[in-house]
Design a protein around this motif. Sequence first.
Motif, PDB file in Angstrom:
ATOM      1  N   GLY A 112       0.805  -1.215   0.000  1.00  0.00           N
ATOM      2  CA  GLY A 112       0.000   0.000   0.000  1.00  0.00           C
ATOM      3  C   GLY A 112       0.835   1.260   0.000  1.00  0.00           C
ATOM      4  N   THR A 113       2.053   1.167  -0.541  1.00  0.00           N
ATOM      5  CA  THR A 113       2.961   2.321  -0.609  1.00  0.00           C
ATOM      6  C   THR A 113       2.974   2.885  -2.024  1.00  0.00           C
ATOM      7  OG1 THR A 113       4.376   1.368   1.113  1.00  0.00           O
ATOM      8  CG2 THR A 113       5.348   3.085  -0.274  1.00  0.00           C
ATOM      9  N   LEU A 114       2.896   4.196  -2.134  1.00  0.00           N
ATOM     10  CA  LEU A 114       2.947   4.839  -3.447  1.00  0.00           C
ATOM     11  C   LEU A 114       4.355   4.724  -4.013  1.00  0.00           C
ATOM     12  CD1 LEU A 114       1.549   6.596  -5.623  1.00  0.00           C
ATOM     13  CD2 LEU A 114       2.326   8.605  -4.348  1.00  0.00           C
ATOM     14  N   VAL A 115       4.486   4.069  -5.157  1.00  0.00           N
ATOM     15  CA  VAL A 115       5.809   3.853  -5.735  1.00  0.00           C
ATOM     16  C   VAL A 115       5.981   4.497  -7.103  1.00  0.00           C
ATOM     17  CG1 VAL A 115       6.286   1.719  -4.469  1.00  0.00           C
ATOM     18  CG2 VAL A 115       5.022   1.610  -6.622  1.00  0.00           C
ATOM     19  N   ALA A 116       4.866   4.890  -7.748  1.00  0.00           N
ATOM     20  CA  ALA A 116       4.974   5.497  -9.078  1.00  0.00           C
ATOM     21  C   ALA A 116       3.681   6.221  -9.417  1.00  0.00           C
ATOM     22  CB  ALA A 116       5.266   4.428 -10.131  1.00  0.00           C
ATOM     23  N   TRP A 117       3.787   7.084 -10.442  1.00  0.00           N
ATOM     24  CA  TRP A 117       2.599   7.755 -10.952  1.00  0.00           C
ATOM     25  C   TRP A 117       2.733   7.968 -12.443  1.00  0.00           C
ATOM     26  CZ3 TRP A 117       4.935  10.808  -6.776  1.00  0.00           C
ATOM     27  CH2 TRP A 117       5.994  11.619  -7.216  1.00  0.00           C
ATOM     28  N   ASP A 118       1.615   8.214 -13.057  1.00  0.00           N
ATOM     29  CA  ASP A 118       1.572   8.511 -14.494  1.00  0.00           C
ATOM     30  C   ASP A 118       0.621   9.691 -14.669  1.00  0.00           C
ATOM     31  OD1 ASP A 118       1.549   8.580 -17.230  1.00  0.00           O
ATOM     32  OD2 ASP A 118       0.306   6.792 -17.482  1.00  0.00           O
ATOM     33  N   VAL A 119       1.198  10.870 -14.934  1.00  0.00           N
ATOM     34  CA  VAL A 119       0.384  12.076 -15.104  1.00  0.00           C
ATOM     35  C   VAL A 119      -0.236  12.056 -16.496  1.00  0.00           C
ATOM     36  CG1 VAL A 119       0.391  14.592 -15.211  1.00  0.00           C
ATOM     37  CG2 VAL A 119       1.730  13.409 -13.452  1.00  0.00           C
ATOM     38  N   LYS A 120      -1.549  11.979 -16.561  1.00  0.00           N
ATOM     39  CA  LYS A 120      -2.270  11.885 -17.844  1.00  0.00           C
ATOM     40  C   LYS A 120      -2.636  13.260 -18.394  1.00  0.00           C
ATOM     41  CE  LYS A 120      -5.392   9.378 -15.854  1.00  0.00           C
ATOM     42  NZ  LYS A 120      -6.607   8.571 -15.602  1.00  0.00           N
ATOM     43  N   LYS A 121      -2.863  14.213 -17.491  1.00  0.00           N
ATOM     44  CA  LYS A 121      -3.268  15.553 -17.910  1.00  0.00           C
ATOM     45  C   LYS A 121      -2.409  16.597 -17.213  1.00  0.00           C
ATOM     46  CE  LYS A 121      -8.121  14.394 -18.824  1.00  0.00           C
ATOM     47  NZ  LYS A 121      -9.543  14.702 -18.468  1.00  0.00           N
ATOM     48  N   PRO A 122      -1.220  16.889 -17.754  1.00  0.00           N
ATOM     49  CA  PRO A 122      -0.400  17.938 -17.160  1.00  0.00           C
ATOM     50  C   PRO A 122      -1.056  19.301 -17.360  1.00  0.00           C
ATOM     51  CG  PRO A 122       0.552  17.203 -19.229  1.00  0.00           C
ATOM     52  CD  PRO A 122      -0.587  16.286 -18.938  1.00  0.00           C
ATOM     53  N   VAL A 123      -0.657  20.254 -16.562  1.00  0.00           N
ATOM     54  CA  VAL A 123      -1.221  21.602 -16.659  1.00  0.00           C
ATOM     55  C   VAL A 123      -0.903  22.214 -18.016  1.00  0.00           C
ATOM     56  CG1 VAL A 123      -1.100  23.942 -15.715  1.00  0.00           C
ATOM     57  CG2 VAL A 123      -1.197  21.973 -14.180  1.00  0.00           C
ATOM     58  N   LEU A 124       0.294  21.926 -18.550  1.00  0.00           N
ATOM     59  CA  LEU A 124       0.704  22.419 -19.868  1.00  0.00           C
ATOM     60  C   LEU A 124       1.186  21.254 -20.716  1.00  0.00           C
ATOM     61  CD1 LEU A 124       2.866  25.496 -18.777  1.00  0.00           C
ATOM     62  CD2 LEU A 124       0.602  25.595 -19.832  1.00  0.00           C
ATOM     63  N   ASP A 125       1.045  21.377 -22.024  1.00  0.00           N
ATOM     64  CA  ASP A 125       1.544  20.354 -22.931  1.00  0.00           C
ATOM     65  C   ASP A 125       3.035  20.520 -23.196  1.00  0.00           C
ATOM     66  OD1 ASP A 125      -0.909  19.116 -23.197  1.00  0.00           O
ATOM     67  OD2 ASP A 125      -1.518  20.385 -24.879  1.00  0.00           O
ATOM     68  N   GLU A 126       3.599  21.615 -22.731  1.00  0.00           N
ATOM     69  CA  GLU A 126       5.027  21.889 -22.938  1.00  0.00           C
ATOM     70  C   GLU A 126       5.866  21.098 -21.932  1.00  0.00           C
ATOM     71  OE1 GLU A 126       5.265  26.470 -24.013  1.00  0.00           O
ATOM     72  OE2 GLU A 126       3.879  26.092 -22.367  1.00  0.00           O
ATOM     73  N   ASP A 127       7.173  20.995 -22.230  1.00  0.00           N
ATOM     74  CA  ASP A 127       8.102  20.333 -21.309  1.00  0.00           C
ATOM     75  C   ASP A 127       8.462  21.331 -20.210  1.00  0.00           C
ATOM     76  OD1 ASP A 127      10.151  19.011 -19.975  1.00  0.00           O
ATOM     77  OD2 ASP A 127      10.855  18.024 -21.795  1.00  0.00           O
ATOM     78  N   MET A 128       7.717  21.279 -19.124  1.00  0.00           N
ATOM     79  CA  MET A 128       7.830  22.302 -18.082  1.00  0.00           C
ATOM     80  C   MET A 128       9.166  22.280 -17.347  1.00  0.00           C
ATOM     81  SD  MET A 128       3.919  22.036 -16.661  1.00  0.00           S
ATOM     82  CE  MET A 128       3.735  20.315 -17.154  1.00  0.00           C
ATOM     83  N   LEU A 129       9.745  21.117 -17.164  1.00  0.00           N
ATOM     84  CA  LEU A 129      11.028  21.059 -16.462  1.00  0.00           C
ATOM     85  C   LEU A 129      12.153  21.639 -17.318  1.00  0.00           C
ATOM     86  CD1 LEU A 129      10.971  17.634 -14.569  1.00  0.00           C
ATOM     87  CD2 LEU A 129      10.485  19.932 -13.701  1.00  0.00           C
ATOM     88  N   VAL A 130      12.099  21.399 -18.620  1.00  0.00           N
ATOM     89  CA  VAL A 130      13.101  21.995 -19.515  1.00  0.00           C
ATOM     90  C   VAL A 130      12.962  23.507 -19.524  1.00  0.00           C
ATOM     91  CG1 VAL A 130      13.803  22.249 -21.930  1.00  0.00           C
ATOM     92  CG2 VAL A 130      13.388  19.976 -20.993  1.00  0.00           C
TER      93      VAL A 130
END
Length: 433
Positions: A112-130
Amino acid sequence: MRKIFITLVMSLFVASSYAQSEAALKALDKAKSETQNPKKASNPASWVKLGTAYTECFDVPISGIWQGASQMEVHLMLKGQQVLSTNTVEAAGRTFSVESYNDKDLYFDENGTLVAWDVKKPVLDEDMLVLSYDAFDKAYELDEKGSQAKVIAESLKGIQNRYVNEGMSFYTRGDNAEASEMFGKAVEVAAHPLVNMIDSVMIYYTAVTASLAGDNDRAIEYLTKCIEIGYDENGDVYAALAENYKNNKDTVKAMELLNAGFAKYPVNQGILVALINIYMETGDEPTKLFELLKTAQENEPENASLYYAEGNVYVKLNDYEKAIASYNKASEIDPTYFWGPFSAGKTYYDMAVAIQEEANMEMDDTKYNALLEQLDSALMSAIAPLEKSFTLTEDPELKAYVAEVLKNIYFRFRDKSDEYKANYEKYNSFLGN
């Protein structure tokens, strides 16, 4: 009263996903306008705001949660968000419970530990970290006085950590190619002059996940970096790098690396097995391997592990007599060295198992009885070195393994004498306790 207080605090702390998105986008628009204003564009603080705004937009779907959080903690932090469905998913050889939200899927392990996620709808379609990195880098270029240096450095480290988390998430879900990309990005951010860090672990992870994804060239690039910075994992990097060259059909380079790694780490089993395999595949006699071992033994005559390594080579070549002689030499050099007597005893035992399998297939009674005599002889020979190794270790797993083998041997001979029967009961009792 306390329950009401906690509920109020959580309600205030966790805004809805929609509200967070609106706030983050509003802050981003404001930051963009400042960097487009000629009077403010030269101010590094304006670019810091822009970089921060992009990271905040990136964080919206997973705001308040973290890898390692319990399911209860996640539900508390996402109190205003509805779980649309729950499914069981197989990924990378593991089973996960996946909770689907409007904008993301959350992966929980068997605990029952959160180990991963998959963001399906980011706030922007751009590469925000870049975009965030580029904004902070621009701030660094403009910050001639260094007034924003500390803030920029910490922000860049934040981006680095986000890339690591994303990489781990992709890896957990079995997407090794994307995991390698994320880990590689973390390496690049760490190399920024304000962070000035050689992230050896991430360089290694980038290589390993690239190799798992079948991208041999990328794996070679990053494994080579590992060796260049001295991060060779006690020889494992040499073996991994050689394997990727081998996958690229460059056997010569693979052999070169394995020989170099073996010279530095002669007891590394990964290198040893890879060398033996490549010699056998190419049809060459492994004389070079024994030359390297002999040189190492001459340089360190009191190093018992070098004779243990030699014994392992002989085992791989099915030359059991020479293997046992090498293991006995290791025990002679260092009477306290567990792997000497253990390996000699295990080799005798493995020989007995092979003889037993051959005897089971033999239809001729004379040959069958001869094989049984050989079987008993091998088992008898295994007893003394295994008994010795049992006294030389306190490791519970090793001790249990040796006890199991000795129990099996004494069980076969339990009717031959009271001593054998007593020893069988001794090890059976040890394992039971």
